[in-house]
Design a protein around this motif. Structure first.
Motif, PDB file in Angstrom:
ATOM      1  N   PRO A 148       0.801  -1.233   0.000  1.00  0.00           N
ATOM      2  CA  PRO A 148       0.000   0.000   0.000  1.00  0.00           C
ATOM      3  C   PRO A 148       0.831   1.279   0.000  1.00  0.00           C
ATOM      4  N   ASP A 149       1.983   1.285   0.689  1.00  0.00           N
ATOM      5  CA  ASP A 149       2.779   2.515   0.753  1.00  0.00           C
ATOM      6  C   ASP A 149       3.699   2.689  -0.458  1.00  0.00           C
ATOM      7  N   GLN A 150       3.801   1.680  -1.305  1.00  0.00           N
ATOM      8  CA  GLN A 150       4.570   1.748  -2.550  1.00  0.00           C
ATOM      9  C   GLN A 150       5.973   2.343  -2.326  1.00  0.00           C
ATOM     10  N   ASP A 151       6.863   1.503  -1.811  1.00  0.00           N
ATOM     11  CA  ASP A 151       8.237   1.939  -1.586  1.00  0.00           C
ATOM     12  C   ASP A 151       8.953   2.120  -2.923  1.00  0.00           C
ATOM     13  N   ARG A 152      10.233   2.399  -2.864  1.00  0.00           N
ATOM     14  CA  ARG A 152      10.987   2.703  -4.092  1.00  0.00           C
ATOM     15  C   ARG A 152      10.961   1.560  -5.094  1.00  0.00           C
ATOM     16  N   PHE A 153      10.981   0.325  -4.604  1.00  0.00           N
ATOM     17  CA  PHE A 153      10.967  -0.817  -5.514  1.00  0.00           C
ATOM     18  C   PHE A 153       9.598  -0.957  -6.184  1.00  0.00           C
ATOM     19  N   ASP A 154       8.538  -0.711  -5.413  1.00  0.00           N
ATOM     20  CA  ASP A 154       7.206  -0.732  -6.012  1.00  0.00           C
ATOM     21  C   ASP A 154       7.056   0.388  -7.035  1.00  0.00           C
ATOM     22  N   GLN A 155       7.649   1.539  -6.747  1.00  0.00           N
ATOM     23  CA  GLN A 155       7.606   2.641  -7.709  1.00  0.00           C
ATOM     24  C   GLN A 155       8.244   2.227  -9.027  1.00  0.00           C
ATOM     25  N   LEU A 156       9.343   1.488  -8.951  1.00  0.00           N
ATOM     26  CA  LEU A 156       9.985   1.002 -10.174  1.00  0.00           C
ATOM     27  C   LEU A 156       9.080   0.026 -10.917  1.00  0.00           C
ATOM     28  N   LEU A 157       8.366  -0.804 -10.163  1.00  0.00           N
ATOM     29  CA  LEU A 157       7.480  -1.776 -10.805  1.00  0.00           C
ATOM     30  C   LEU A 157       6.278  -1.109 -11.470  1.00  0.00           C
ATOM     31  N   LEU A 158       5.902   0.069 -11.004  1.00  0.00           N
ATOM     32  CA  LEU A 158       4.766   0.762 -11.612  1.00  0.00           C
ATOM     33  C   LEU A 158       5.070   1.212 -13.036  1.00  0.00           C
ATOM     34  N   ARG A 159       6.337   1.511 -13.324  1.00  0.00           N
ATOM     35  CA  ARG A 159       6.681   1.993 -14.669  1.00  0.00           C
ATOM     36  C   ARG A 159       6.359   0.957 -15.754  1.00  0.00           C
ATOM     37  N   PRO A 160       6.839  -0.298 -15.632  1.00  0.00           N
ATOM     38  CA  PRO A 160       6.486  -1.268 -16.679  1.00  0.00           C
ATOM     39  C   PRO A 160       4.997  -1.565 -16.738  1.00  0.00           C
ATOM     40  N   LEU A 161       4.301  -1.495 -15.603  1.00  0.00           N
ATOM     41  CA  LEU A 161       2.858  -1.713 -15.630  1.00  0.00           C
ATOM     42  C   LEU A 161       2.156  -0.594 -16.402  1.00  0.00           C
ATOM     43  N   LEU A 162       2.587   0.653 -16.148  1.00  0.00           N
ATOM     44  CA  LEU A 162       2.017   1.764 -16.902  1.00  0.00           C
ATOM     45  C   LEU A 162       2.387   1.667 -18.374  1.00  0.00           C
ATOM     46  N   MET A 163       3.631   1.295 -18.667  1.00  0.00           N
ATOM     47  CA  MET A 163       4.062   1.155 -20.057  1.00  0.00           C
ATOM     48  C   MET A 163       3.238   0.089 -20.771  1.00  0.00           C
ATOM     49  N   ARG A 164       2.988  -1.018 -20.100  1.00  0.00           N
ATOM     50  CA  ARG A 164       2.158  -2.053 -20.726  1.00  0.00           C
ATOM     51  C   ARG A 164       0.765  -1.506 -21.024  1.00  0.00           C
ATOM     52  N   PHE A 165       0.220  -0.767 -20.080  1.00  0.00           N
ATOM     53  CA  PHE A 165      -1.113  -0.186 -20.256  1.00  0.00           C
ATOM     54  C   PHE A 165      -1.139   0.716 -21.491  1.00  0.00           C
ATOM     55  N   LEU A 166      -0.184   1.634 -21.570  1.00  0.00           N
ATOM     56  CA  LEU A 166      -0.190   2.603 -22.667  1.00  0.00           C
ATOM     57  C   LEU A 166       0.123   1.951 -24.014  1.00  0.00           C
ATOM     58  N   THR A 167       1.027   0.979 -24.036  1.00  0.00           N
ATOM     59  CA  THR A 167       1.321   0.331 -25.314  1.00  0.00           C
ATOM     60  C   THR A 167       0.129  -0.488 -25.795  1.00  0.00           C
ATOM     61  N   GLU A 168      -0.605  -1.104 -24.882  1.00  0.00           N
ATOM     62  CA  GLU A 168      -1.815  -1.828 -25.288  1.00  0.00           C
ATOM     63  C   GLU A 168      -2.881  -0.857 -25.799  1.00  0.00           C
ATOM     64  N   LEU A 169      -2.976   0.313 -25.171  1.00  0.00           N
ATOM     65  CA  LEU A 169      -3.896   1.338 -25.687  1.00  0.00           C
ATOM     66  C   LEU A 169      -3.460   1.789 -27.080  1.00  0.00           C
ATOM     67  N   GLY A 170      -2.135   1.965 -27.253  1.00  0.00           N
ATOM     68  CA  GLY A 170      -1.622   2.405 -28.545  1.00  0.00           C
ATOM     69  C   GLY A 170      -1.920   1.434 -29.666  1.00  0.00           C
TER      70      GLY A 170
END
Length: 296
Positions: A148-170
């Protein structure tokens, strides 16, 4: 309500604690009752997934109906609201720092504008898309599996998840292919003018913005519009209206004082501009007692 002073130190910029060091924040919402939901406006862009329930989501003057597996996108300084129509309504949301998207560059697709998903008119964005709901829900579940608090490692994991989201939208949005004229380094220059907007409550002219960006006025106007989806003058105005809306919610200062502080000619000028953006008068906005902004 006590009267609070307006000062530059109190300028509200980002509602969700975002910065260059924390460019993505996610949120998990559960709404148990039918009726009005969130009403919001912020600089950061927003991407959300409906996991359960249904809602009507309004961006500017466009309204869409969203159910399980649907996605929605909200742009910079874009007033938006939701009406909850079926409960429980469960949502997973990304709030994203626009400069990060503006500066995302990859050799496989070097000149695309990742902000274009959010700067296109609402009715032209790749919204809803429940026919690909399995993809969006899978991403949402991976987001919610992080701490829930999304530490630095979780923050790094959010980038590929967002990238997957946007590339699938693209993959499914023709508008993405039409946005490939932004060049590497464009935001580096335009960002100086944006930073200046955030540093003052007063109006900045297009000429001042162009000078800060080190660009010819015409080039600056063209590039700013292309990248941000609005003119520099509109960006500056919406920022000042956003600050005015915060002052209306958080203080009992008269409209004249708010207008003067945020660079409007007089309270009539603020009134007209406010109605055009928010669809209601400053008085009605203050009286409606909207959810307070989280000051960071």
């Amino acid at each position: 309500m006590s009267k609070l002073e307006l000062n530059n130190d109190a300028l509200v910029r980002l509602d969700h604690g975002l910065s260059a060091d924390r460019p993505i924040v996610t949120k998990h919402d559960l709404w148990p009752e039918v009726g009005p939901g969130m009403q919001d406006m912020h600089y950061e862009v927003e991407l959300g997934i409906v996991m359960r329930g249904r809602m009507a989501h309004r961006n500017r003057h466009w309204v869409g109906e969203f159910g399980p597996g649907d996605v929605w996108l909200t742009g910079i300084w874009e007033p938006h609201s939701a009406e909850i129509t079926e409960v429980p309504l469960e949502l997973c949301m990304f709030h994203i720092y626009p400069p990060m998207l503006a500066q995302w560059k990859f050799p496989e697709y070097p000149d695309c504008n990742w902000l274009s998903f959010f700067t296109a008119p609402p009715e032209e964005r790749p919204q809803q898309l429940s026919n690909r709901g399995d993809i969006w829900l899978d991403i949402a579940r991976q987001v919610l599996a992080l701490t829930p608090d999304q530490d630095r490692f979780d923050q790094l994991l959010l980038r590929p998840l967002l990238m997957r989201f946007l590339t699938e939208l693209g993959r499914v949005w023709p508008g993405f292919e039409a946005t490939s004229s932004i060049r590497v380094g464009t935001y580096e220059h335009i960002g100086r003018a944006i930073a200046a907007v955030f540093e003052t409550p007063h109006r900045l002219s297009v000429t001042e913005g162009a000078d800060l960006a080190g660009m010819n006025r015409n080039v600056f106007t063209e590039k700013f519009q292309e990248l941000m989806g609005m003119s520099f003058a509109e960006f500056s105005l919406k920022h000042r209206l956003y600050l005015a809306s915060h002052a209306l919610r958080e203080t009992d200062l008269p409209l004249k004082a708010i207008a003067t502080h945020f660079g409007f000619t007089d309270k009539s000028h603020l009134h007209r501009s406010f109605v055009r953006l928010f669809g209601q008068t400053p008085h009605d906005y203050r009286r409606s007692n909207l959810r307070p902004v989280a000051v960071v």
